[in-house]
Design a protein around this motif. Structure first.
Motif, mmCIF file in Angstrom:
data_model
loop_
_atom_site.group_PDB
_atom_site.id
_atom_site.type_symbol
_atom_site.label_atom_id
_atom_site.label_comp_id
_atom_site.label_asym_id
_atom_site.label_seq_id
_atom_site.Cartn_x
_atom_site.Cartn_y
_atom_site.Cartn_z
ATOM 1 N N ILE A 1 39.149 39.993 33.295
ATOM 2 C CA ILE A 1 40.126 40.112 34.384
ATOM 3 C C ILE A 1 40.608 38.731 34.846
ATOM 4 O O ILE A 1 41.801 38.520 35.055
ATOM 5 N N ALA A 2 39.673 37.790 34.988
ATOM 6 C CA ALA A 2 40.066 36.463 35.461
ATOM 7 C C ALA A 2 41.088 35.849 34.509
ATOM 8 O O ALA A 2 42.091 35.272 34.936
ATOM 9 N N GLY A 3 40.844 36.000 33.200
ATOM 10 C CA GLY A 3 41.779 35.459 32.208
ATOM 11 C C GLY A 3 43.138 36.112 32.316
ATOM 12 O O GLY A 3 44.178 35.434 32.268
ATOM 13 N N LEU A 4 43.155 37.442 32.502
ATOM 14 C CA LEU A 4 44.435 38.157 32.579
ATOM 15 C C LEU A 4 45.246 37.729 33.799
ATOM 16 O O LEU A 4 46.474 37.761 33.782
ATOM 17 N N LEU A 5 44.551 37.336 34.862
ATOM 18 C CA LEU A 5 45.262 36.931 36.087
ATOM 19 C C LEU A 5 45.469 35.418 36.160
ATOM 20 O O LEU A 5 45.952 34.903 37.167
ATOM 21 N N SER B 1 41.144 46.668 30.397
ATOM 22 C CA SER B 1 41.318 45.575 31.358
ATOM 23 C C SER B 1 42.794 45.388 31.698
ATOM 24 O O SER B 1 43.143 45.071 32.846
ATOM 25 N N THR B 2 43.657 45.587 30.701
ATOM 26 C CA THR B 2 45.098 45.461 30.938
ATOM 27 C C THR B 2 45.554 46.528 31.929
ATOM 28 O O THR B 2 46.299 46.231 32.879
ATOM 29 N N VAL B 3 45.089 47.771 31.730
ATOM 30 C CA VAL B 3 45.465 48.864 32.642
ATOM 31 C C VAL B 3 44.924 48.595 34.041
ATOM 32 O O VAL B 3 45.648 48.728 35.040
ATOM 33 N N ALA B 4 43.645 48.198 34.129
ATOM 34 C CA ALA B 4 43.035 47.961 35.444
ATOM 35 C C ALA B 4 43.793 46.868 36.196
ATOM 36 O O ALA B 4 44.094 46.999 37.395
ATOM 37 N N THR B 5 44.117 45.790 35.489
ATOM 38 C CA THR B 5 44.804 44.665 36.129
ATOM 39 C C THR B 5 46.208 45.060 36.567
ATOM 40 O O THR B 5 46.629 44.763 37.695
ATOM 41 N N GLY C 1 33.145 34.541 37.855
ATOM 42 C CA GLY C 1 33.217 33.664 39.015
ATOM 43 C C GLY C 1 31.872 33.149 39.490
ATOM 44 O O GLY C 1 31.803 32.262 40.331
ATOM 45 N N LEU C 2 30.796 33.722 38.953
ATOM 46 C CA LEU C 2 29.464 33.268 39.361
ATOM 47 C C LEU C 2 28.794 32.433 38.269
ATOM 48 O O LEU C 2 27.670 31.956 38.446
ATOM 49 N N LEU C 3 29.482 32.262 37.136
ATOM 50 C CA LEU C 3 28.882 31.503 36.025
ATOM 51 C C LEU C 3 29.258 30.032 36.109
ATOM 52 O O LEU C 3 30.352 29.695 36.544
ATOM 53 N N ASP C 4 28.335 29.164 35.663
ATOM 54 C CA ASP C 4 28.650 27.734 35.651
ATOM 55 C C ASP C 4 29.763 27.439 34.660
ATOM 56 O O ASP C 4 30.667 26.665 34.911
ATOM 57 N N GLN C 5 29.677 28.050 33.489
ATOM 58 C CA GLN C 5 30.695 27.882 32.451
ATOM 59 C C GLN C 5 31.296 29.251 32.176
ATOM 60 O O GLN C 5 30.536 30.191 31.920
ATOM 61 N N PRO C 6 32.628 29.389 32.198
ATOM 62 C CA PRO C 6 33.215 30.713 31.995
ATOM 63 C C PRO C 6 32.823 31.359 30.677
ATOM 64 O O PRO C 6 32.785 32.584 30.561
ATOM 65 N N LEU D 1 37.489 44.889 40.552
ATOM 66 C CA LEU D 1 36.129 44.458 40.220
ATOM 67 C C LEU D 1 35.902 44.549 38.718
ATOM 68 O O LEU D 1 36.093 45.609 38.120
ATOM 69 N N ASP D 2 35.509 43.432 38.130
ATOM 70 C CA ASP D 2 35.242 43.368 36.691
ATOM 71 C C ASP D 2 33.737 43.437 36.494
ATOM 72 O O ASP D 2 33.018 42.498 36.836
ATOM 73 N N VAL D 3 33.247 44.567 35.969
ATOM 74 C CA VAL D 3 31.800 44.689 35.768
ATOM 75 C C VAL D 3 31.404 44.499 34.305
ATOM 76 O O VAL D 3 30.298 44.842 33.910
ATOM 77 N N ASP D 4 32.329 43.951 33.519
ATOM 78 C CA ASP D 4 32.014 43.686 32.106
ATOM 79 C C ASP D 4 31.242 42.365 32.041
ATOM 80 O O ASP D 4 31.814 41.289 31.890
#
Ligand SMILES: Nc1ncnc2c1ncn2[C@@H]1O[C@H](COP(=O)(O)OP(=O)(O)OP(=O)(O)O)[C@@H](O)[C@H]1O
Ligand SMILES: [Mg+2]
Length: 160
Positions: free
Chosen positions: A69-73, A40-44, A103-108, A60-63
């Motif tokens: 990814i959201a946390g890293l950014l 994730s670090t490399v991708a970001t 981004g689609l979850l109610d709670q991260p 795109l984060d498919v994990d």
């Protein structure tokens, strides 16, 4: 997508995915059999660097079980909007668009208990139904291992 998706719907989705991918000049999938090695670090970093050089980049984060990814950014809590039948990516900058299942979850931190077909379905939707716009690079961050997510991405993006 429901589990009752028909062959006809799948074919229509395949056409959408192919149309999108054909218009992306460079597709990069960051994957590894081992967890915690820096994918994730490399991708970001790749996405941030390439977009800073003026390229249009989609990240795109498919994990689906451990999206990071959201946390890293610094986007934890990010919500993705759905307008009509399209998911709107988060515009991190003018050149960098980000989509993560978070981004689609109610709670991260909601734990997801999804079986293979559901995971495959959501990844295909991320390729078919996101309003990415024209991209020079699509960078996909995969979870570790050789499970449904990395295999779906590899098969869909590289056709192997
Ligand atoms: N080059 C590096 N040197 C040292 N530490 C690093 C490096 N790259 C990443 N890390 C650290 O290693 C940890 C794991 O990184 P990261 O989340 O990117 O790995 P991952 O392969 O995506 O993990 P997962 O398999 O869980 O998705 C993080 O704490 C990160 O800060
Ligand atoms: Mg990761």
């Amino acid at each position: 997508m429901s589990c009752n998706t028909t062959d006809h719907e799948l074919e229509a989705q395949d056409r959408k995915i192919n149309r999108f991918l054909q218009n992306v000049d460079h597709k990069m999938v960051v994957m590894s059999g081992k967890g915690g090695v820096g994918k994730s670090t490399v991708a970001t970093n790749l996405a941030v660097f390439l977009s800073s050089q003026g390229y249009q980049v989609g990240l795109l984060d498919v994990d689906v079980h451990g999206p990071s990814i959201a946390g890293l950014l610094g986007l934890t809590g990010l919500k993705l909007n759905i307008i009509g039948d399209q998911i709107q990516p988060y515009h991190y900058t003018d050149n960098l668009k980000v989509v993560s299942i978070q981004g689609l979850l109610d709670q991260p931190d909601t734990p997801l208990i999804w079986r293979g077909p559901v995971k495959i379905g959501i990844i295909r939707q991320f390729l078919a139904d996101v309003n990415w716009g024209p991209l020079d690079f699509l960078i996909i961050d995969s979870p570790p291992g050789t499970g449904d997510e990395p295999l779906t991405v590899a098969q869909t993006v590289s056709g192997c």
